[in-house]
Design a protein around this motif. Sequence first.
Motif, PDB file in Angstrom:
ATOM      1  N   LYS A 117       0.062 -26.752   7.766  1.00 39.14           N
ATOM      2  CA  LYS A 117      -0.555 -25.421   7.725  1.00 39.14           C
ATOM      3  C   LYS A 117      -0.631 -24.813   9.120  1.00 39.14           C
ATOM      4  O   LYS A 117      -0.315 -23.634   9.315  1.00 39.14           O
ATOM      5  CB  LYS A 117      -1.959 -25.503   7.115  1.00 39.14           C
ATOM      6  CG  LYS A 117      -1.972 -25.779   5.627  1.00 39.14           C
ATOM      7  CD  LYS A 117      -3.406 -25.922   5.134  1.00 39.14           C
ATOM      8  CE  LYS A 117      -3.479 -26.251   3.672  1.00 39.14           C
ATOM      9  NZ  LYS A 117      -4.881 -26.394   3.202  1.00 39.14           N
ATOM     10  N   THR A 118      -1.052 -25.619  10.095  1.00 41.07           N
ATOM     11  CA  THR A 118      -1.129 -25.139  11.469  1.00 41.07           C
ATOM     12  C   THR A 118       0.255 -24.747  11.982  1.00 41.07           C
ATOM     13  O   THR A 118       0.425 -23.697  12.615  1.00 41.07           O
ATOM     14  CB  THR A 118      -1.764 -26.219  12.374  1.00 41.07           C
ATOM     15  OG1 THR A 118      -3.062 -26.526  11.864  1.00 41.07           O
ATOM     16  CG2 THR A 118      -1.868 -25.755  13.809  1.00 41.07           C
ATOM     17  N   ALA A 168      -2.064 -12.384   9.871  1.00 40.96           N
ATOM     18  CA  ALA A 168      -3.471 -11.991   9.736  1.00 40.96           C
ATOM     19  C   ALA A 168      -4.384 -13.217   9.769  1.00 40.96           C
ATOM     20  O   ALA A 168      -5.463 -13.183  10.366  1.00 40.96           O
ATOM     21  CB  ALA A 168      -3.672 -11.201   8.441  1.00 40.96           C
ATOM     22  N   ALA A 169      -3.941 -14.304   9.153  1.00 44.33           N
ATOM     23  CA  ALA A 169      -4.744 -15.531   9.120  1.00 44.33           C
ATOM     24  C   ALA A 169      -4.832 -16.183  10.502  1.00 44.33           C
ATOM     25  O   ALA A 169      -5.775 -16.927  10.776  1.00 44.33           O
ATOM     26  CB  ALA A 169      -4.155 -16.508   8.109  1.00 44.33           C
ATOM     27  N   ARG A 170      -3.868 -15.903  11.357  1.00 44.78           N
ATOM     28  CA  ARG A 170      -3.927 -16.447  12.723  1.00 44.78           C
ATOM     29  C   ARG A 170      -5.099 -15.855  13.495  1.00 44.78           C
ATOM     30  O   ARG A 170      -5.689 -16.515  14.356  1.00 44.78           O
ATOM     31  CB  ARG A 170      -2.635 -16.142  13.482  1.00 44.78           C
ATOM     32  CG  ARG A 170      -1.474 -17.015  13.096  1.00 44.78           C
ATOM     33  CD  ARG A 170      -0.199 -16.538  13.761  1.00 44.78           C
ATOM     34  NE  ARG A 170      -0.345 -16.373  15.197  1.00 44.78           N
ATOM     35  CZ  ARG A 170       0.279 -17.090  16.116  1.00 44.78           C
ATOM     36  NH1 ARG A 170       1.111 -18.020  15.750  1.00 44.78           N
ATOM     37  NH2 ARG A 170       0.099 -16.856  17.401  1.00 44.78           N
ATOM     38  N   ALA A 173      -9.646 -16.572  10.611  1.00 43.84           N
ATOM     39  CA  ALA A 173      -9.598 -17.866   9.926  1.00 43.84           C
ATOM     40  C   ALA A 173     -10.055 -17.789   8.469  1.00 43.84           C
ATOM     41  O   ALA A 173      -9.658 -18.612   7.652  1.00 43.84           O
ATOM     42  CB  ALA A 173     -10.442 -18.881  10.684  1.00 43.84           C
ATOM     43  N   SER A 174     -10.867 -16.801   8.122  1.00 47.97           N
ATOM     44  CA  SER A 174     -11.334 -16.688   6.736  1.00 47.97           C
ATOM     45  C   SER A 174     -10.195 -16.341   5.777  1.00 47.97           C
ATOM     46  O   SER A 174     -10.333 -16.516   4.571  1.00 47.97           O
ATOM     47  CB  SER A 174     -12.452 -15.650   6.638  1.00 47.97           C
ATOM     48  OG  SER A 174     -11.946 -14.343   6.875  1.00 47.97           O
ATOM     49  N   ALA A 179      -3.824 -17.021   2.557  1.00 49.77           N
ATOM     50  CA  ALA A 179      -2.482 -16.723   3.074  1.00 49.77           C
ATOM     51  C   ALA A 179      -1.496 -17.869   2.864  1.00 49.77           C
ATOM     52  O   ALA A 179      -0.298 -17.644   2.732  1.00 49.77           O
ATOM     53  CB  ALA A 179      -2.557 -16.385   4.557  1.00 49.77           C
ATOM     54  N   ILE A 180      -2.008 -19.100   2.817  1.00 47.18           N
ATOM     55  CA  ILE A 180      -1.127 -20.270   2.749  1.00 47.18           C
ATOM     56  C   ILE A 180      -1.127 -20.850   1.333  1.00 47.18           C
ATOM     57  O   ILE A 180      -2.155 -21.244   0.805  1.00 47.18           O
ATOM     58  CB  ILE A 180      -1.579 -21.350   3.759  1.00 47.18           C
ATOM     59  CG1 ILE A 180      -1.497 -20.806   5.185  1.00 47.18           C
ATOM     60  CG2 ILE A 180      -0.725 -22.609   3.604  1.00 47.18           C
ATOM     61  CD1 ILE A 180      -2.061 -21.745   6.237  1.00 47.18           C
TER      62      ILE A 180
END
Length: 186
Positions: A117-118, A168-170, A173-174, A179-180
């Motif tokens: 994920k990261t 956007a998720a970068r 974090a919420s 997103a993934i």
Amino acid sequence: GLAMRPYQKWAVGLAAGCLLALAAQGAGRSVTRSILYNCERQVQGRIQSLLSDNPDAFVDLPRGYYLDNFGVIFVSTCSLAPGIGITPFRGPINRQEIRDHKSKVLARVPQLKETMKTSLLETAGALSDLPDEDRVAIAVTVYHFEWEDTADVPSEIVVQGKKKDLLAARTDASLRDKAIELKEMN
């Protein structure tokens, strides 16, 4: 042995299809081979750092492919725990050794998912020429030994998302879990 299992044959077929699609697309693509190469190294480095305490683990160099009407996919294979050394000086693998090996593998699965994920978020940021509506995916085949107990252990893990959602998720974090997309095959 190293005989191909059905999911490995599927992964090889997917990679071959990706190569054909890449060749068919030609020079009109917006993502260059050098960008993919840099992303491949980043994904490999992340997975290797997860397994750094295991010198016998292997991480196959991820291969990145750009696909029209999809985006970019990175495909790799890794072992999550070292195999049990079979030599002429030891007896056959016993049930306790198989259980211990499975425990090590199961402990690594959540760590691999988090690492993937990261890497997905980092890779989306590195693909500046990829259109925002395209997708980014990382697929990892988990290597299994013939003697291994694979019940409840995934054979393949895939994380993916739309590039604009990953970007956007970068920064928020919420939005990460939304997103993934994560899928696994046993």
